[in-house]
Design a protein around this motif. Structure first.
Motif, short mmCIF file in Angstrom:
data_model
loop_
_atom_site.label_atom_id
_atom_site.label_comp_id
_atom_site.label_asym_id
_atom_site.label_seq_id
_atom_site.Cartn_x
_atom_site.Cartn_y
_atom_site.Cartn_z
N ALA A 1 49.46 34.83 39.28
CA ALA A 1 49.27 35.92 38.39
C ALA A 1 47.77 36.45 38.50
N TRP A 2 46.80 35.86 38.67
CA TRP A 2 45.34 36.09 38.21
C TRP A 2 44.77 36.00 39.43
N PHE A 3 45.63 35.45 40.71
CA PHE A 3 44.75 35.70 41.89
C PHE A 3 45.77 36.90 43.00
N HIS A 4 47.10 37.53 42.31
CA HIS A 4 48.30 37.82 43.28
C HIS A 4 47.42 39.97 43.70
N ASP A 5 46.44 40.26 42.85
CA ASP A 5 45.76 41.60 42.86
C ASP A 5 44.64 40.96 42.63
N ALA A 6 43.73 40.26 42.59
CA ALA A 6 41.96 39.78 42.96
C ALA A 6 41.67 41.16 43.71
N VAL A 7 42.07 40.73 44.71
CA VAL A 7 41.44 41.75 46.07
C VAL A 7 43.14 43.01 46.19
N TYR A 8 41.81 44.40 45.39
CA TYR A 8 43.09 45.11 45.77
C TYR A 8 41.88 46.46 46.38
N GLY B 1 43.93 49.14 47.68
CA GLY B 1 45.07 49.38 48.41
C GLY B 1 45.64 49.58 49.66
N THR B 2 45.45 48.80 50.33
CA THR B 2 45.68 48.51 51.88
C THR B 2 47.07 47.35 51.74
N SER B 3 47.94 47.50 53.17
CA SER B 3 48.87 46.22 52.98
C SER B 3 47.96 44.99 53.55
N GLU B 4 46.60 44.65 53.45
CA GLU B 4 46.07 43.56 53.40
C GLU B 4 45.47 43.20 52.00
N ASP B 5 45.99 43.81 51.48
CA ASP B 5 45.48 43.25 49.53
C ASP B 5 46.23 42.06 49.67
N GLU B 6 47.38 41.51 49.63
CA GLU B 6 47.87 40.12 49.39
C GLU B 6 47.22 39.04 50.37
N THR B 7 47.45 39.38 51.25
CA THR B 7 46.18 38.35 52.44
C THR B 7 45.17 37.85 52.12
N ARG B 8 44.39 38.49 52.19
CA ARG B 8 43.50 38.66 51.26
C ARG B 8 43.41 37.96 49.89
N SER B 9 44.22 37.97 48.56
CA SER B 9 43.33 37.91 48.11
C SER B 9 44.40 36.14 48.13
N ALA B 10 45.38 35.47 48.47
CA ALA B 10 45.92 34.83 49.11
C ALA B 10 44.47 33.90 49.88
N ILE B 11 43.73 34.05 50.67
CA ILE B 11 42.34 33.47 51.11
C ILE B 11 41.62 33.13 50.07
N ALA C 1 49.51 21.52 45.44
CA ALA C 1 49.15 23.20 44.38
C ALA C 1 48.69 24.29 45.28
N VAL C 2 47.23 24.25 46.18
CA VAL C 2 46.61 25.48 46.46
C VAL C 2 47.94 25.84 47.03
N ALA C 3 48.05 25.43 48.35
CA ALA C 3 49.49 26.09 49.07
C ALA C 3 50.17 26.89 48.23
N LYS C 4 50.75 26.05 47.43
CA LYS C 4 51.97 27.38 46.41
C LYS C 4 51.00 28.58 46.53
N VAL C 5 50.21 28.33 45.61
CA VAL C 5 49.59 29.35 44.55
C VAL C 5 49.29 30.30 45.50
N SER C 6 48.85 29.75 46.76
CA SER C 6 48.82 30.84 47.76
C SER C 6 49.98 31.60 48.59
N GLU C 7 50.53 30.59 48.46
CA GLU C 7 52.05 31.33 49.15
C GLU C 7 53.17 31.86 48.16
N LEU C 8 52.84 32.11 46.61
CA LEU C 8 52.99 32.63 45.64
C LEU C 8 52.43 34.43 46.09
N VAL C 9 50.99 34.42 45.98
CA VAL C 9 50.55 35.26 45.98
C VAL C 9 50.86 35.85 47.47
N LEU C 10 51.37 35.75 48.24
CA LEU C 10 51.95 36.10 49.34
C LEU C 10 52.96 37.12 49.54
N LEU C 11 54.27 35.99 48.18
CA LEU C 11 55.02 37.33 48.49
C LEU C 11 55.45 38.26 47.39
#
Length: 300
Positions: A157-164, A166-176, A190-200
């Motif tokens: 949750a903390w990371f999912h819109d950390a990069v915002y 308003g583009t289609s790349e926001d979730e990818t950049r937040s996961a990175i 655990a790192v991989a799971k958090v990244s995967e959740l952000v992308l969802l």
């Protein structure tokens, strides 16, 4: 019209102020404020602050005089009231405490993320949204997950819109960003799971067996099921974030996003979400889609 004003008794800037509200819609409140040339900077989430010298004019213009307690009660009943914990002066303290409970060994990371969520260009994807998602997770995950899983959900949750932006790349950049900041702090799985959740959270389509993904996506979409005035406030904030687009383009894009939700058998993925939010969300989203079609000069 249902514009209310309480007595001028709130001291600031060498005078006293009244609160001006609507007990129906924010659109009504903003229209009244514009008609009386009240500046936009006087708006504070659910009310306008107006100085003593404007009080007689606003009452003469149709604002109904009520006590401060009556005004607050009317706001609460209308669904337009912003709780104190969601106000800027409270948010940082509330969220800092929550971060300390989630990842107490990394206070600097928490402050970095909080700074991102507080960026001035955000209107909906802001600290209020972050806290709302975290609170929805509290309810959804309470009896469905263990302590480790809840930590992963909170971090997502903390990371999912950390990069915002308003583009289609926001979730990818937040996961990175999540992978960069959490590597060396959590184990690789655990790192991989958090990244995967952000992308969802880009498409809100978790797999049938992805328990954590279903919980996170439902928490992120909780806003769709709020009472109508609160939903309207959410929609207006979204429009403000995309105000750089021409109105027809904004409407077309928003219809596409909302239509994809309505096409699903269920907007929500968890049993709790479906039971508690599905009907209200479908009603709100459907009403917004109809409104957006009118922006395009179409009947729906």
């Amino acid at each position: 019209m249902s514009i209310l004003i309480d007595p001028p008794s709130w001291p600031a800037h060498g005078t006293v102020f009244s609160h001006l509200v609507s007990d129906a819609t924010l659109d009504e409140l903003h229209d009244f404020a514009r008609s009386h040339q009240i500046p936009e900077r006087a708006f504070d989430r659910d009310h306008y602050d107006v100085p003593l010298e404007r009080y007689p004019e606003l009452v003469a213009g149709g604002a109904r005089e009520v006590s401060a307690s009556e005004l607050v009660r009317a706001l609460i009943v209308s669904g337009l009231r912003i709780p104190a914990k969601y106000r800027p002066e409270k948010l940082d303290r509330v969220l800092t405490r929550r971060w300390a409970q989630t990842l107490p060994t990394e206070p600097q990371l928490g402050q970095e993320l909080l700074g991102l969520w507080a960026q001035g260009h955000r209107r909906y994807h802001d600290r209020v949204h972050l806290l709302s998602v975290l609170e929805a997770l509290d309810w959804l995950a309470k009896d469905q997950s263990d302590a480790q899983e809840r930590m992963l959900l909170q971090l997502a949750a903390w990371f999912h819109d950390a990069v915002y932006e308003g583009t289609s790349e926001d979730e990818t950049r937040s996961a990175i960003l999540a992978r960069e900041r959490l590597t060396g702090v959590l184990n690789p799985a655990a790192v991989a799971k958090v990244s995967e959740l952000v992308l969802l959270t880009a498409g809100h389509s978790p797999g049938a067996n992805d328990k954590l993904g279903r919980i996170l996506c439902d928490a992120d979409l909780e806003v769709l099921a709020r009472p109508q005035p609160a939903y309207q406030r959410y929609a207006q904030a979204i429009y403000q974030e995309y105000a750089h687009f021409p109105r027809p383009a904004l409407a077309t894009g928003r219809i596409k996003v909302l239509g994809s939700l309505l096409e699903k058998k269920n907007i929500y993925s968890t049993a709790q979400g479906i039971t508690r939010w599905e009907a209200a969300a479908r009603s709100n989203v459907g009403a917004e889609v109809k409104t957006l079609h009118t922006w395009l000069g179409e009947e729906f």
